[in-house]
Write a protein that holds these residues in place. Structure first.
Motif, short mmCIF file in Angstrom:
data_model
loop_
_atom_site.label_atom_id
_atom_site.label_comp_id
_atom_site.label_asym_id
_atom_site.label_seq_id
_atom_site.Cartn_x
_atom_site.Cartn_y
_atom_site.Cartn_z
N UNK A 22 0.85 -1.21 0.00
CA UNK A 22 0.00 0.00 0.00
C UNK A 22 0.87 1.25 0.00
N UNK A 23 1.92 1.24 0.81
CA UNK A 23 2.84 2.37 0.83
C UNK A 23 3.53 2.54 -0.52
N UNK A 24 3.84 1.39 -1.18
CA UNK A 24 4.41 1.46 -2.52
C UNK A 24 3.45 2.11 -3.49
N UNK A 25 2.15 1.82 -3.35
CA UNK A 25 1.14 2.46 -4.20
C UNK A 25 1.05 3.95 -3.96
N UNK A 26 1.14 4.35 -2.69
CA UNK A 26 1.12 5.78 -2.37
C UNK A 26 2.35 6.49 -2.95
N UNK A 27 3.48 5.80 -2.92
CA UNK A 27 4.70 6.39 -3.48
C UNK A 27 4.64 6.45 -5.00
N UNK A 28 4.11 5.37 -5.61
CA UNK A 28 4.07 5.31 -7.07
C UNK A 28 3.13 6.33 -7.67
N UNK A 29 2.13 6.75 -6.93
CA UNK A 29 1.19 7.76 -7.43
C UNK A 29 1.57 9.18 -7.01
N UNK A 30 2.70 9.32 -6.33
CA UNK A 30 3.21 10.65 -6.00
C UNK A 30 2.66 11.24 -4.72
N UNK A 31 1.83 10.47 -3.97
CA UNK A 31 1.22 11.02 -2.76
C UNK A 31 2.29 11.28 -1.70
N UNK A 32 3.17 10.30 -1.48
CA UNK A 32 4.20 10.49 -0.46
C UNK A 32 5.14 11.63 -0.83
N UNK A 33 5.34 11.83 -2.13
CA UNK A 33 6.20 12.93 -2.56
C UNK A 33 5.60 14.27 -2.16
N UNK A 34 4.27 14.39 -2.32
CA UNK A 34 3.61 15.64 -1.93
C UNK A 34 3.67 15.84 -0.42
N UNK A 35 3.50 14.77 0.35
CA UNK A 35 3.62 14.87 1.80
C UNK A 35 5.03 15.29 2.17
N UNK A 36 6.01 14.68 1.51
CA UNK A 36 7.40 15.02 1.76
C UNK A 36 7.70 16.48 1.45
N UNK A 37 7.12 16.98 0.36
CA UNK A 37 7.33 18.38 0.00
C UNK A 37 6.76 19.31 1.07
N UNK A 38 5.58 18.93 1.60
CA UNK A 38 4.98 19.76 2.66
C UNK A 38 5.85 19.74 3.91
N UNK A 39 6.30 18.55 4.30
CA UNK A 39 7.14 18.44 5.49
C UNK A 39 8.45 19.18 5.27
N UNK A 40 9.01 19.06 4.06
CA UNK A 40 10.25 19.75 3.76
C UNK A 40 10.10 21.26 3.86
N UNK A 41 8.99 21.78 3.32
CA UNK A 41 8.75 23.22 3.40
C UNK A 41 8.55 23.66 4.84
N UNK A 42 7.81 22.86 5.61
CA UNK A 42 7.51 23.23 6.99
C UNK A 42 8.72 23.06 7.90
N UNK A 43 9.62 22.14 7.54
CA UNK A 43 10.76 21.83 8.42
C UNK A 43 11.95 22.74 8.21
N UNK A 44 11.98 23.46 7.11
CA UNK A 44 13.14 24.30 6.84
C UNK A 44 14.39 23.45 6.68
N UNK A 45 15.47 23.88 7.29
CA UNK A 45 16.73 23.12 7.21
C UNK A 45 17.23 22.74 8.60
N UNK A 46 16.44 22.99 9.62
CA UNK A 46 16.87 22.75 10.99
C UNK A 46 16.46 21.36 11.44
N UNK A 47 17.38 20.67 12.11
CA UNK A 47 17.09 19.33 12.63
C UNK A 47 15.99 19.39 13.69
N UNK A 48 16.10 20.34 14.62
CA UNK A 48 15.10 20.47 15.66
C UNK A 48 13.73 20.79 15.10
N UNK A 49 13.69 21.70 14.16
CA UNK A 49 12.40 22.04 13.55
C UNK A 49 11.83 20.86 12.78
N UNK A 50 12.69 20.09 12.13
CA UNK A 50 12.22 18.91 11.40
C UNK A 50 11.56 17.91 12.34
#
Length: 599
Positions: free
Chosen positions: A66-94
């Motif tokens: 199921x996780x492979x399906x979410x990755x193959x359809x780009x869903x996890x990529x969008x989640x990752x982009x949101x987390x990346x934007x929200x986390x900045x570059x700081x380890x603590x903030x991430x």
């Protein structure tokens, strides 16, 4: 003490030694324990192999798909982009952003699914920002387990606790009965990991050999084909579908380079887009029937040609191709393949791909038939010729993948299907409805983790069958009978926390739950806080990686050692034990607000 009990304890001690010392891989240790249980006669063959068909093993295999399906359809990529934007570059903030987000996702789904989904996202995020993956993966995995305490339906242990309470004559739990405790646990977990992150190991993490050629941006040209689904739709929609690894360099319409067209303008059939795209985006574009790689179209190729494939080749030192333009090579048809893309580490690239002159170290993306690549593979002008590293994203099926995930969670949460069948249904649906290719689905399953889980489960069976579990449980009752309420709750949590390291949270709750009920009745108190505290101990004890299946997923990518979980997880488990005992006493026994006030 019976012979079976002695044999079991000896095998258990040997197994724990192998787990802690890591003399062999953890999954191999699990298989050695399984074989020892059979050889000594503690278990028969059917019982020893039952772990491979057990609910946790089936669910783990299914959620990988199921996780492979979410990755193959780009869903996890969008989640990752949101987390990346929200986390900045700081380890603590991430950590501060990731842990609550993961806990929220785990509150209505299986925590292993969330961990498997977030694992590649955080690994890529750490690599992109120069952070250590090992400093992010453990907080994420812990947060996924903590998130299961936010609702009754997210962990089987709580459903079993509810059933036990109803059978004992107590009022059952509703879906949000434990939510206040869960919220407190998530807050404590986040604060602890932020304050104690200096204790987290700082290791690079493992990466496959294919990461060498999974590069961020390839230069290529795209043709909007006739009757394309993108025709008359603005460029911004295409950019949004492909994510942030897609950048427009130029736009050609009617054979003229247009500087007045941008993301708000509609695409038209015949337009050529000069772009930079990631490997995954490039593969996705190649598979999109509405968009075609312009060099392929220029030489009469068809993207739908099943025999053709993408490969990549590195221009070697002293190559005869150095200094020649791609147009010259295309005209000579020397490659018997189409140059569909170009990546260059340093230096600029001509705006039109065909005008680019090749340099040593340039990486070409070639399109053609496999038989045409045989000669190229041995050509002295190329340093290497390897399969293209990108995987196409089936983004048009993203809504379908989300619907399958929702249906899976709903079926499991409502009890319409047993959890293993619900997740198995979700995995099969992902493949059958073409959200993920069958080959990719199989590759998504981490066989090491599956074998580890299947091998550990017979430990619990042997503990119950040999009578060792009953022996330990019966010894607990007279020991704590005359103690104050809070210490007794802490003892129930601790007993479950220790037992769940070798048993599943469900088995631990089933085993110790009746002891909790009997103890409460002997004290003349409601059973609910004792049973809930026991179930919590089975779910949120982070003493070893084998106590939670999600932790097994991050062992390799984070390069963790068995001792890392003891060092980080033991203090956290002590804090969570106090919070659980305090909150259950406060909610169901009317205890004081302060943990150690009163009895």
């Amino acid at each position: 003490m019976a012979l079976d009990q002695i044999l079991f304890l000896l095998i258990l001690a040997g197994g724990l030694y192998l787990f802690v010392s890591e003399r062999v891989r953890i999954d191999v240790s699990a298989m050695l324990i399984l074989l020892a249980l059979v050889v000594t006669g503690v278990l028969d063959g059917d019982q020893a192999l039952s772990g491979f068909a057990s609910e946790p093993a089936i669910i783990v295999a299914a959620v990988f798909v199921i996780s492979g399906g979410l990755a193959a359809t780009g869903i996890t990529e969008h989640i990752g982009q949101w987390i990346g934007r929200a986390s900045g570059r700081s380890e603590g903030r991430a950590i501060a952003v990731t842990m609550p987000a993961v806990a929220a996702m785990a509150s209505f789904t299986h925590h292993v699914m969330v961990t498997a989904m977030m694992l590649p996202i955080l690994t890529r995020f750490a690599k992109a920002n120069g952070l250590s993956a090992s400093r992010l993966l453990m907080p994420m995995s812990f947060a996924a387990s903590l998130g299961t305490t936010l609702t009754l339906v997210s962990a089987p242990a709580f459903l079993l606790a509810d059933n036990l309470l109803e059978r004992s004559g107590e009022k059952g739990l509703d879906i949000f009965s434990i939510t206040p405790i869960g919220l407190a646990l998530v807050v404590v977990g986040v604060v602890y990991m932020l304050l104690a992150r200096w204790m987290l190991p700082k290791r690079t993490g493992k990466s496959g050999d294919d990461e060498y050629l999974r590069l961020d941006r390839y230069r290529t040209e795209l043709l909007v084909v006739k009757d394309s689904r993108w025709n008359t739709r603005p460029l911004g929609e295409l950019q949004k579908a492909l994510g942030d690894k897609f950048r427009l360099v130029g736009w050609i319409r009617d054979d003229k380079l247009r500087s007045d067209l941008g993301k708000g303008n509609p695409l038209l059939s015949g337009d050529v887009l000069l772009v930079e795209a990631s490997a995954d985006a490039l593969a996705s574009l190649h598979d999109d029937p509405g968009i075609m790689l312009a060099p392929v179209a220029r030489f009469g190729g068809k993207a739908s040609d099943d025999e053709a494939q993408l490969v990549q080749a590195v221009i070697g030192p002293g190559s005869e191709f150095i200094g020649r333009s791609i147009r010259e090579l295309e005209s000579s048809r020397q490659f018997q393949a189409v140059i569909a893309g170009l990546w260059r580490r340093d230096g600029g690239i001509a705006q039109r791909l065909s005008d680019a002159r090749l340099r040593e170290g340039d990486l070409l993306v070639l399109w053609g038939k496999p038989e045409n690549f045989a000669d190229l593979a041995t050509h002295h002008g190329f340093l290497m010729l390897v399969p293209f590293a990108g995987e196409a994203k089936r983004r048009v099926r993203a809504p379908l993948a989300l619907a399958i995930l929702g249906a899976t969670v709903l079926a499991a949460a409502t009890g319409w299907l047993p959890a293993p069948m619900a997740f198995l249904f979700g995995a099969v649906a992902m493949v059958a409805l073409r959200c993920v290719e069958i080959g990719q689905a199989y590759r998504s399953i981490d066989v090491r983790v599956y074998v580890m889980i299947a091998g550990v489960i017979p430990l619990g069976i042997a503990m119950e069958q040999s009578g060792t579990a009953k022996l330990l449980a019966d010894a607990l009752l007279p020991l704590v009978h005359d103690w104050p309420t809070l210490p007794i709750l802490l003892v129930m949590f601790t007993a479950a926390a220790l037992l769940t390291q070798i048993l599943s949270d469900s088995a631990t709750t089933v085993l110790l739950g009746p002891i909790a009920v009997a103890l409460a009745e002997s004290l003349g108190l409601p059973s609910t806080p004792f049973v809930v505290c026991t179930a919590l101990g089975a779910v949120v004890a982070f003493l070893t990686p084998i106590g939670h299946h999600g932790n097994l997923l991050i062992l390799g990518p984070g390069q963790y050692r068995f001792s890392d979980f003891i060092k980080i997880g033991a203090p956290l488990t002590v804090l969570l034990a106090v919070v659980c005992a305090w909150m259950t006493r406060w909610l169901w026994l009317g205890g004081p607000l302060l943990p150690f006030a009163g009895g």
